[in-house]
Write a protein that holds these residues in place. Structure first.
Motif, PDB file in Angstrom:
ATOM      1  N   ARG A 135       0.826  -1.221   0.000  1.00 61.26           N
ATOM      2  CA  ARG A 135       0.000   0.000   0.000  1.00 61.26           C
ATOM      3  C   ARG A 135       0.844   1.247   0.000  1.00 61.26           C
ATOM      4  O   ARG A 135       0.895   1.922   1.020  1.00 61.26           O
ATOM      5  CB  ARG A 135      -0.984  -0.002   1.142  1.00 61.26           C
ATOM      6  N   PRO A 136       1.512   1.682  -0.892  1.00 63.13           N
ATOM      7  CA  PRO A 136       1.844   0.997  -2.124  1.00 63.13           C
ATOM      8  C   PRO A 136       3.129   0.181  -2.022  1.00 63.13           C
ATOM      9  O   PRO A 136       3.439  -0.591  -2.911  1.00 63.13           O
ATOM     10  CB  PRO A 136       2.004   2.136  -3.118  1.00 63.13           C
ATOM     11  N   ASP A 152       2.078  -0.930  -8.423  1.00 66.81           N
ATOM     12  CA  ASP A 152       1.888  -0.010  -9.548  1.00 66.81           C
ATOM     13  C   ASP A 152       0.436   0.463  -9.595  1.00 66.81           C
ATOM     14  O   ASP A 152      -0.346   0.006 -10.419  1.00 66.81           O
ATOM     15  CB  ASP A 152       2.290  -0.711 -10.847  1.00 66.81           C
ATOM     16  N   GLY A 153       0.063   1.369  -8.662  1.00 67.92           N
ATOM     17  CA  GLY A 153      -1.224   2.025  -8.696  1.00 67.92           C
ATOM     18  C   GLY A 153      -2.367   1.361  -7.963  1.00 67.92           C
ATOM     19  O   GLY A 153      -3.426   1.935  -7.838  1.00 67.92           O
ATOM     20  N   GLU A 154      -2.231   0.162  -7.470  1.00 71.93           N
ATOM     21  CA  GLU A 154      -3.352  -0.484  -6.802  1.00 71.93           C
ATOM     22  C   GLU A 154      -2.917  -1.127  -5.497  1.00 71.93           C
ATOM     23  O   GLU A 154      -1.763  -1.477  -5.315  1.00 71.93           O
ATOM     24  CB  GLU A 154      -3.987  -1.531  -7.730  1.00 71.93           C
ATOM     25  N   SER A 165       6.238  -5.520 -13.144  1.00 72.06           N
ATOM     26  CA  SER A 165       5.870  -4.817 -14.373  1.00 72.06           C
ATOM     27  C   SER A 165       7.009  -3.965 -14.932  1.00 72.06           C
ATOM     28  O   SER A 165       7.142  -3.830 -16.137  1.00 72.06           O
ATOM     29  CB  SER A 165       4.635  -3.945 -14.139  1.00 72.06           C
ATOM     30  N   LEU A 173       8.601  -2.109  -9.592  1.00 73.09           N
ATOM     31  CA  LEU A 173       7.133  -1.913  -9.629  1.00 73.09           C
ATOM     32  C   LEU A 173       6.461  -3.243  -9.961  1.00 73.09           C
ATOM     33  O   LEU A 173       6.887  -3.953 -10.873  1.00 73.09           O
ATOM     34  CB  LEU A 173       6.762  -0.864 -10.677  1.00 73.09           C
ATOM     35  N   LYS A 175       2.433  -5.404 -10.210  1.00 79.30           N
ATOM     36  CA  LYS A 175       0.974  -5.303 -10.304  1.00 79.30           C
ATOM     37  C   LYS A 175       0.382  -6.661  -9.971  1.00 79.30           C
ATOM     38  O   LYS A 175       1.087  -7.672  -9.981  1.00 79.30           O
ATOM     39  CB  LYS A 175       0.549  -4.798 -11.667  1.00 79.30           C
TER      40      LYS A 175
END
Length: 177
Positions: A135-136, A152-154, A165, A173, A175
């Motif tokens: 987180r993250p 990566d964003g989530e 990724s 990073l 995902k």
């Protein structure tokens, strides 16, 4: 004239006696106060007021306390040499140690080798398991190694499968896989 005065005083062996005889109490007080102010200026950071006042007091003390101009000039030269030696000692031993023992400045460099970057670039597309919630940022296990990664964003829950990724420098990073 100054050199003949100095040579005469040193040759006769009576320099200190003649110098001390010529100085009066006011001259000695001004000289001592000037030297103290100059040393304070060396030790305590400031805008130079103590140093300027110390210089003025030293010169005034030598003029008031000397019987001739040549004696005042010779005395000033002696005081200047003593203050120069004091300044060298102060800057060498007091300020020289501060650089080595600095706890605020990092003295080592972080180097990033090409082999490390190639090794991390090879991780792209590989799958691992989240050991902590991402987180993250968090930790994953990838091929038996623990790696610190960034989602990566989530938000990724502990135990979810992840896929690498991209790699940006030392940042990996991932995902959801």
């Amino acid at each position: 004239m100054l050199f003949t005065f100095a040579a005469r005083l040193i040759a006769n062996g009576s320099f200190l006696a003649e110098w001390a005889e010529a100085l009066n109490v006011g001259g000695i007080i001004l000289l001592a106060a000037g030297i103290i102010l100059i040393v304070c200026e060396m030790l305590i950071p400031g805008i130079g007021i103590a140093g300027v006042l110390g210089f003025i007091a030293t010169v005034a003390g030598l003029i008031v306390g000397s019987s001739t101009f040549a004696q005042a000039a010779f005395s000033f030269a002696i005081v200047a040499v003593i203050l120069l030696i004091a300044a060298i000692i102060i800057f060498k031993f007091i300020f020289g140690k501060r650089k080595k023992a600095s706890k605020l400045i990092l003295s080592e460099e972080i180097t990033h080798s090409q082999a490390e970057s190639d090794e991390k670039a090879a991780l792209i597309g590989r799958e691992g398991i989240a050991l902590t919630a991402l987180r993250p940022s968090g930790t994953i296990e990838l091929e038996g190694k623990k790696l610190d990664v960034v989602a990566d964003g989530e938000f990724i829950v502990k135990g979810d499968k992840v896929v690498v990724s991209s790699v940006e420098g030392i940042r990996i990073l991932v995902k959801k896989g």
